[in-house]
Write a protein that holds these residues in place. Structure first.
Motif, PDB file in Angstrom:
ATOM      1  N   GLU A 121       0.821  -1.217   0.000  1.00 60.01           N
ATOM      2  CA  GLU A 121       0.000   0.000   0.000  1.00 60.01           C
ATOM      3  C   GLU A 121       0.854   1.266   0.000  1.00 60.01           C
ATOM      4  OE1 GLU A 121      -3.291   2.387   2.791  1.00 60.01           O
ATOM      5  OE2 GLU A 121      -2.553   0.382   3.398  1.00 60.01           O
ATOM      6  N   TYR A 122       1.801   1.340   0.930  1.00 64.97           N
ATOM      7  CA  TYR A 122       2.559   2.586   1.061  1.00 64.97           C
ATOM      8  C   TYR A 122       3.713   2.668   0.065  1.00 64.97           C
ATOM      9  CZ  TYR A 122      -0.376   4.115   4.815  1.00 64.97           C
ATOM     10  OH  TYR A 122      -1.465   4.547   5.527  1.00 64.97           O
ATOM     11  N   GLY A 123       4.201   1.530  -0.400  1.00 66.70           N
ATOM     12  CA  GLY A 123       5.132   1.574  -1.516  1.00 66.70           C
ATOM     13  C   GLY A 123       4.464   2.168  -2.744  1.00 66.70           C
ATOM     14  N   SER A 124       3.205   1.797  -2.973  1.00 62.52           N
ATOM     15  CA  SER A 124       2.453   2.335  -4.105  1.00 62.52           C
ATOM     16  C   SER A 124       2.173   3.824  -3.930  1.00 62.52           C
ATOM     17  CB  SER A 124       1.138   1.573  -4.264  1.00 62.52           C
ATOM     18  OG  SER A 124       1.371   0.205  -4.549  1.00 62.52           O
ATOM     19  N   LYS A 125       1.853   4.230  -2.720  1.00 66.27           N
ATOM     20  CA  LYS A 125       1.569   5.646  -2.472  1.00 66.27           C
ATOM     21  C   LYS A 125       2.818   6.502  -2.659  1.00 66.27           C
ATOM     22  CE  LYS A 125      -2.464   5.160   0.553  1.00 66.27           C
ATOM     23  NZ  LYS A 125      -3.045   5.410   1.894  1.00 66.27           N
ATOM     24  N   LEU A 126       3.948   6.018  -2.194  1.00 69.14           N
ATOM     25  CA  LEU A 126       5.198   6.751  -2.412  1.00 69.14           C
ATOM     26  C   LEU A 126       5.517   6.836  -3.899  1.00 69.14           C
ATOM     27  CD1 LEU A 126       7.395   5.342   0.486  1.00 69.14           C
ATOM     28  CD2 LEU A 126       6.743   7.739   0.183  1.00 69.14           C
ATOM     29  N   TYR A 127       5.322   5.736  -4.606  1.00 63.88           N
ATOM     30  CA  TYR A 127       5.550   5.735  -6.057  1.00 63.88           C
ATOM     31  C   TYR A 127       4.715   6.822  -6.730  1.00 63.88           C
ATOM     32  CZ  TYR A 127       5.405   4.226 -10.925  1.00 63.88           C
ATOM     33  OH  TYR A 127       5.469   4.196 -12.303  1.00 63.88           O
ATOM     34  N   ASP A 128       3.446   6.920  -6.378  1.00 65.73           N
ATOM     35  CA  ASP A 128       2.565   7.907  -7.007  1.00 65.73           C
ATOM     36  C   ASP A 128       3.090   9.326  -6.813  1.00 65.73           C
ATOM     37  OD1 ASP A 128       0.869   5.916  -7.893  1.00 65.73           O
ATOM     38  OD2 ASP A 128      -0.567   6.151  -6.244  1.00 65.73           O
ATOM     39  N   VAL A 129       3.583   9.622  -5.608  1.00 66.15           N
ATOM     40  CA  VAL A 129       4.109  10.968  -5.338  1.00 66.15           C
ATOM     41  C   VAL A 129       5.390  11.208  -6.138  1.00 66.15           C
ATOM     42  CG1 VAL A 129       4.991  12.519  -3.553  1.00 66.15           C
ATOM     43  CG2 VAL A 129       3.064  11.005  -3.049  1.00 66.15           C
ATOM     44  N   ILE A 130       6.241  10.209  -6.204  1.00 70.25           N
ATOM     45  CA  ILE A 130       7.503  10.341  -6.948  1.00 70.25           C
ATOM     46  C   ILE A 130       7.235  10.621  -8.420  1.00 70.25           C
ATOM     47  CG2 ILE A 130       9.532   9.057  -7.740  1.00 70.25           C
ATOM     48  CD1 ILE A 130       9.307   7.506  -4.994  1.00 70.25           C
ATOM     49  N   ILE A 131       6.321   9.881  -9.019  1.00 70.45           N
ATOM     50  CA  ILE A 131       6.023  10.034 -10.447  1.00 70.45           C
ATOM     51  C   ILE A 131       5.263  11.323 -10.709  1.00 70.45           C
ATOM     52  CG2 ILE A 131       4.745   9.017 -12.370  1.00 70.45           C
ATOM     53  CD1 ILE A 131       7.449   7.676 -11.658  1.00 70.45           C
ATOM     54  N   GLU A 132       4.420  11.738  -9.781  1.00 70.95           N
ATOM     55  CA  GLU A 132       3.745  13.030  -9.914  1.00 70.95           C
ATOM     56  C   GLU A 132       4.781  14.154  -9.910  1.00 70.95           C
ATOM     57  OE1 GLU A 132       0.437  15.813  -7.560  1.00 70.95           O
ATOM     58  OE2 GLU A 132       1.099  13.909  -6.703  1.00 70.95           O
ATOM     59  N   ASN A 133       5.816  14.009  -9.089  1.00 64.95           N
ATOM     60  CA  ASN A 133       6.869  15.019  -9.014  1.00 64.95           C
ATOM     61  C   ASN A 133       7.692  15.060 -10.302  1.00 64.95           C
ATOM     62  OD1 ASN A 133       8.655  16.904  -7.436  1.00 64.95           O
ATOM     63  ND2 ASN A 133      10.128  15.268  -7.814  1.00 64.95           N
ATOM     64  N   ASN A 134       8.035  13.888 -10.841  1.00 64.55           N
ATOM     65  CA  ASN A 134       8.795  13.808 -12.090  1.00 64.55           C
ATOM     66  C   ASN A 134       8.446  12.484 -12.779  1.00 64.55           C
ATOM     67  OD1 ASN A 134      10.610  13.802 -14.205  1.00 64.55           O
ATOM     68  ND2 ASN A 134      12.402  13.390 -12.949  1.00 64.55           N
ATOM     69  N   PRO A 135       7.662  12.512 -13.850  1.00 62.77           N
ATOM     70  CA  PRO A 135       7.235  11.277 -14.520  1.00 62.77           C
ATOM     71  C   PRO A 135       8.385  10.448 -15.073  1.00 62.77           C
ATOM     72  CG  PRO A 135       5.935  13.160 -15.278  1.00 62.77           C
ATOM     73  CD  PRO A 135       7.072  13.720 -14.469  1.00 62.77           C
ATOM     74  N   ASN A 136       9.573  11.051 -15.197  1.00 66.97           N
ATOM     75  CA  ASN A 136      10.717  10.334 -15.762  1.00 66.97           C
ATOM     76  C   ASN A 136      11.638   9.727 -14.708  1.00 66.97           C
ATOM     77  OD1 ASN A 136      10.023  11.002 -18.473  1.00 66.97           O
ATOM     78  ND2 ASN A 136      10.802  13.063 -18.112  1.00 66.97           N
ATOM     79  N   THR A 137      11.254   9.797 -13.446  1.00 71.20           N
ATOM     80  CA  THR A 137      12.088   9.221 -12.389  1.00 71.20           C
ATOM     81  C   THR A 137      12.140   7.699 -12.505  1.00 71.20           C
ATOM     82  OG1 THR A 137      11.581  11.008 -10.843  1.00 71.20           O
ATOM     83  CG2 THR A 137      12.366   8.951  -9.888  1.00 71.20           C
ATOM     84  N   GLN A 138      13.345   7.169 -12.348  1.00 65.77           N
ATOM     85  CA  GLN A 138      13.516   5.723 -12.232  1.00 65.77           C
ATOM     86  C   GLN A 138      13.355   5.344 -10.764  1.00 65.77           C
ATOM     87  OE1 GLN A 138      14.486   2.796 -14.518  1.00 65.77           O
ATOM     88  NE2 GLN A 138      13.396   2.210 -12.659  1.00 65.77           N
ATOM     89  N   VAL A 139      12.261   4.680 -10.427  1.00 72.53           N
ATOM     90  CA  VAL A 139      12.037   4.234  -9.058  1.00 72.53           C
ATOM     91  C   VAL A 139      12.722   2.881  -8.868  1.00 72.53           C
ATOM     92  CG1 VAL A 139      10.311   3.598  -7.330  1.00 72.53           C
ATOM     93  CG2 VAL A 139       9.865   5.500  -8.917  1.00 72.53           C
ATOM     94  N   MET A 140      13.463   2.769  -7.753  1.00 70.62           N
ATOM     95  CA  MET A 140      14.192   1.547  -7.438  1.00 70.62           C
ATOM     96  C   MET A 140      13.872   1.137  -6.007  1.00 70.62           C
ATOM     97  SD  MET A 140      17.896   2.512  -9.139  1.00 70.62           S
ATOM     98  CE  MET A 140      18.291   1.479 -10.550  1.00 70.62           C
ATOM     99  N   LEU A 141      13.756  -0.149  -5.774  1.00 70.00           N
ATOM    100  CA  LEU A 141      13.464  -0.680  -4.448  1.00 70.00           C
ATOM    101  C   LEU A 141      14.723  -1.332  -3.882  1.00 70.00           C
ATOM    102  CD1 LEU A 141       9.989  -2.334  -5.182  1.00 70.00           C
ATOM    103  CD2 LEU A 141      10.491   0.058  -4.586  1.00 70.00           C
ATOM    104  N   TYR A 142      15.057  -0.946  -2.670  1.00 72.40           N
ATOM    105  CA  TYR A 142      16.271  -1.412  -1.980  1.00 72.40           C
ATOM    106  C   TYR A 142      15.933  -2.712  -1.259  1.00 72.40           C
ATOM    107  CZ  TYR A 142      20.179  -0.625   1.493  1.00 72.40           C
ATOM    108  OH  TYR A 142      21.282  -0.702   2.312  1.00 72.40           O
ATOM    109  N   LEU A 143      16.209  -3.826  -1.932  1.00 73.43           N
ATOM    110  CA  LEU A 143      15.996  -5.152  -1.348  1.00 73.43           C
ATOM    111  C   LEU A 143      17.064  -5.396  -0.290  1.00 73.43           C
ATOM    112  CD1 LEU A 143      15.065  -8.134  -1.147  1.00 73.43           C
ATOM    113  CD2 LEU A 143      16.261  -8.550  -3.300  1.00 73.43           C
ATOM    114  N   THR A 144      16.653  -5.422   0.974  1.00 72.27           N
ATOM    115  CA  THR A 144      17.601  -5.560   2.081  1.00 72.27           C
ATOM    116  C   THR A 144      17.914  -7.038   2.343  1.00 72.27           C
ATOM    117  OG1 THR A 144      15.745  -5.375   3.641  1.00 72.27           O
ATOM    118  CG2 THR A 144      16.967  -3.358   3.098  1.00 72.27           C
TER     119      THR A 144
END
Length: 286
Positions: A121-144
């Motif tokens: 849920e919150y990974g998706s919500k953060l993604y939405d804000v990131i893409i709204e800020n810049n549609p060309n951002t490469q979103v990456m997930l830090y697999l710990t």
């Protein structure tokens, strides 16, 4: 993560100041067009147990490789998760038109002892804000990484509060970070596919999850057997470097920008970690 609340929000050029603030929001610049990289996470990002943060080390690796000095920033608060950052870190996301944003969740949230639904849920919500800020951002997930086999969470029994093995924990982390990445990519085909930076996979491949008695064991953990030490965070930074630049970090440890960090690892360990990072990233790149 550590339950303490630790956060700093300030900017400066890393090449001018490698002072080791454990948690900071700092700026630095990448032979590709300038990369602007924001790390969002907690103590696994700001480097509790080590002498430098993962973004500090990543930035030094990019400079060592001759990249245009990337703008590297960090918003990291000990013990916090995606929900916290959605509620408290949107200003940092909106501060720049980031080329890359790397999201690190609380270390057990994407597992059966955490809350996978909240991770999604919150990974998706953060993604939405990131893409709204810049549609060309490469979103990456830090697999710990999985906790050490010496940690109490690795009990020999899979229960609501523990894992049978390090493999069980790592498999769940791997599965649920990829589950989030795949869901976001499928839901937003007009944007760049979400990528997973496989730090935990590299950690395991390097020998960090082996018992200390194993001849292939390398100690990547701090004394609490779940945070990293300088070897662990160097490996993490190498994976992020390889994931962003799609090139090997091998040989970068000897360069001045990395040596100035005064990391507590020797050249042989660094070479091993660089090779593992590159092989892990290359094996997961289509």
């Amino acid at each position: 993560m550590i339950p303490k609340f630790r956060t700093f929000t300030h900017f400066h050029k890393l090449r001018q100041c490698f002072a080791g603030a454990l948690c900071l929001l700092c700026l630095t610049t990448g032979t590709h067009a300038e990369n602007k990289v924001l790390f969002i996470g907690n103590s696994y990002t700001f480097g509790s147990g080590g002498t430098q943060s993962v973004p500090d080390i990543f930035d030094a690796l990019a400079i060592a490789a001759g990249e245009e000095d990337p703008t590297t920033a960090m918003r990291a608060v000990g013990g916090k998760d995606y929900k916290f950052h959605y509620e408290n870190s949107l200003e940092d996301i909106r501060r720049e038109a980031w080329t890359h944003v790397i999201l690190q969740n609380y270390s057990t949230r994407p597992t059966h002892i955490g809350d996978v639904a909240q991770h999604m849920e919150y990974g998706s919500k953060l993604y939405d804000v990131i893409i709204e800020n810049n549609p060309n951002t490469q979103v990456m997930l830090y697999l710990t990484w999985a906790r050490s086999p010496e940690h109490s969470y690795i009990s020999g029994v899979s229960s609501p509060t523990s894992f049978a093995t390090t493999d069980e924990m790592l498999d769940e982390l791997n599965s649920n970070y990829h589950k989030l990445a795949d869901a976001l990519t499928a839901a937003h085909p007009e944007h760049l596919p979400v990528k997973v930076n496989p730090v935990g996979i590299a950690w395991n491949a390097a020998g960090g999850n082996l018992p200390p008695s194993d001849p292939n064991f390398i100690n990547l953990f701090d004394k609490d057997v779940h945070h990293g030490n300088d070897r662990g965070y160097y490996l993490s930074a190498c994976v992020h470097y390889a994931s962003i630049y799609q090139q090997s970090p091998e040989g970068l440890f000897s360069h001045d920008s990395v040596q100035k960090l005064n990391l507590k690892l020797d050249a042989d360990d660094a070479a091993h970690l660089e090779t593992v990072a590159w092989k892990t990233v290359a094996s997961q790149t289509p």
